[in-house]
Design an enzyme around this catalytic site. Structure first.
Site, PDB file in Angstrom:
ATOM      1  N   GLU A 230       0.915  -1.286   0.121  1.00 44.49           N
ATOM      2  CA  GLU A 230      -0.057  -0.055  -0.051  1.00 44.49           C
ATOM      3  C   GLU A 230       0.761   1.338  -0.111  1.00 44.49           C
ATOM      4  O   GLU A 230       0.702   2.378   0.867  1.00 44.49           O
ATOM      5  CB  GLU A 230      -1.019  -0.005   0.905  1.00 44.49           C
ATOM      6  N   HIS A 231       1.829   1.238  -0.882  1.00 46.60           N
ATOM      7  CA  HIS A 231       2.583   2.461  -0.967  1.00 46.60           C
ATOM      8  C   HIS A 231       3.222   2.410  -2.576  1.00 46.60           C
ATOM      9  O   HIS A 231       3.263   1.408  -3.144  1.00 46.60           O
ATOM     10  CB  HIS A 231       3.860   2.522  -0.095  1.00 46.60           C
ATOM     11  N   ALA A 232       4.135   3.460  -2.766  1.00 46.79           N
ATOM     12  CA  ALA A 232       4.924   3.564  -4.084  1.00 46.79           C
ATOM     13  C   ALA A 232       6.034   4.265  -3.612  1.00 46.79           C
ATOM     14  O   ALA A 232       6.105   4.834  -2.622  1.00 46.79           O
ATOM     15  CB  ALA A 232       4.205   4.406  -5.199  1.00 46.79           C
TER      16      ALA A 232
END
Length: 317
Positions: A230-232
């Site tokens: 749940e991130h970039a």
């Protein structure tokens, strides 16, 4: 009777003056004076809306919904029949907290019939809460959640990519791996050598790995209902190999999305910078190896989806 080219049923009690145009309010609805309701909404019978409630445009509230102080529904939200919201995690009769927890349902999300939404959570944009689910934690954008407590069962508008299967032979795996839609993401075939001593897979920089790793980490013993990632990353590349068991990966470049199940040590997934990544649905024996192009840097992470969309030039929902 009509209000601002909308409609208010003769058996509704609407005390608020902040009702948007073309909104339709049906019988036995009670709206308190401080509530704010947007345009083009449809509010069905037996709905109660308290003072510190904000309802956006084009919202649909089905019968039996009660919205308490602190609840915000953004544009295009649907709330199904008898869905229940709370705003106080420790309620007591005639004891009012100094401030109610804020519950937010983001734009385009839908909540099914008889779902329960715990005080203080955020339902992400475009998410779907299934009928009867009990939501105790934030729901990510476009996620589908079900159960008690609610857990992620899938993602909307995310085409599934078939990584392996009977039609793909080990000898032709490299040419058969499907392309991905997320910008710059790519599946890579890894060699597999089998002899009497067992099986071995490997990767070489350049031939198989598109960058020189500076760090690795391993994810294991992850409960199946938990969601990771749940991130970039702003600059860091990652290369994922599920060396045992299986897990599902969701990729999102702000415009295109993919969902794929990694279940073979013969396949690696390259996730470039500025692609949002999610891992979920881990098998009980899953071991996920992640190689990274850079050492850990907290400033390289984008952990808020709205910030990610802004960074790739897309307007948040």
């Amino acid at each position: 009777m009509t209000e601002g080219s909308g409609f208010v049923h003769s058996h509704a009690l609407v005390e608020s003056k902040q009702i948007g145009p073309r909104t339709r309010i049906w019988a036995f609805v009670h709206v308190l004076p401080g509530a704010r309701i947007g345009a083009d909404c449809n509010i069905a019978d037996h709905v109660f809306i308290e003072n510190e409630v904000v309802v956006g445009d084009r919202v649909t509230l089905k019968s039996g919904v009660h919205l308490w102080d602190g609840v915000t529904l953004e544009d295009d939200v649907l709330v199904g029949p008898n869905a229940a919201f709370s705003n106080d995690p420790a309620p007591r009769s005639r004891v009012k907290p100094a401030e109610f927890l804020k519950t937010r349902v983001r734009a385009g999300a839908s909540i099914g019939a008889n779902a329960t939404i715990r005080a203080g959570v955020t339902i992400g944009p475009g998410a779907l809460v299934s009928d009867g689910a009990v939501v105790t934690r934030d729901v990510p954008p476009r996620a589908i959640v079900a159960g008690n407590p609610a857990h992620i069962t899938g993602y909307l508008d995310t085409p599934e990519v078939r990584v392996d299967g009977p039609a793909i032979s080990a000898q032709r795996l490299g040419s058969e791996l499907p392309p991905l839609q997320a910008r710059g993401a790519k599946l890579h075939a890894l060699p597999k050598i089998v002899d009497l001593r067992g099986a071995l897979s490997f990767g070489e920089i350049g031939a198989h790995l598109p960058f020189t790793p500076q760090r690795f980490f391993i994810v294991y013993d992850a409960p199946s209902e938990e969601v990771r990632g749940e991130h970039a990353h702003k600059a860091c590349h990652q290369f994922l190999v599920c060396v045992k068991g299986s897990c599902t990966i969701v990729l999102d470049d702000g415009e295109h999305r993919d969902e794929l199940r990694l279940d073979s040590a013969k396949v690696g997934l390259h996730i470039p910078p500025m692609v949002w990544g999610i891992q979920y649905r881990f098998s009980a024996d899953a071991v996920l190896l992640v190689l990274a192009s850079d050492t850990y840097d907290a400033d390289d992470y984008i952990r808020n989806y709205d910030d990610f969309l802004a960074a790739v030039g897309k307007k948040p929902a």
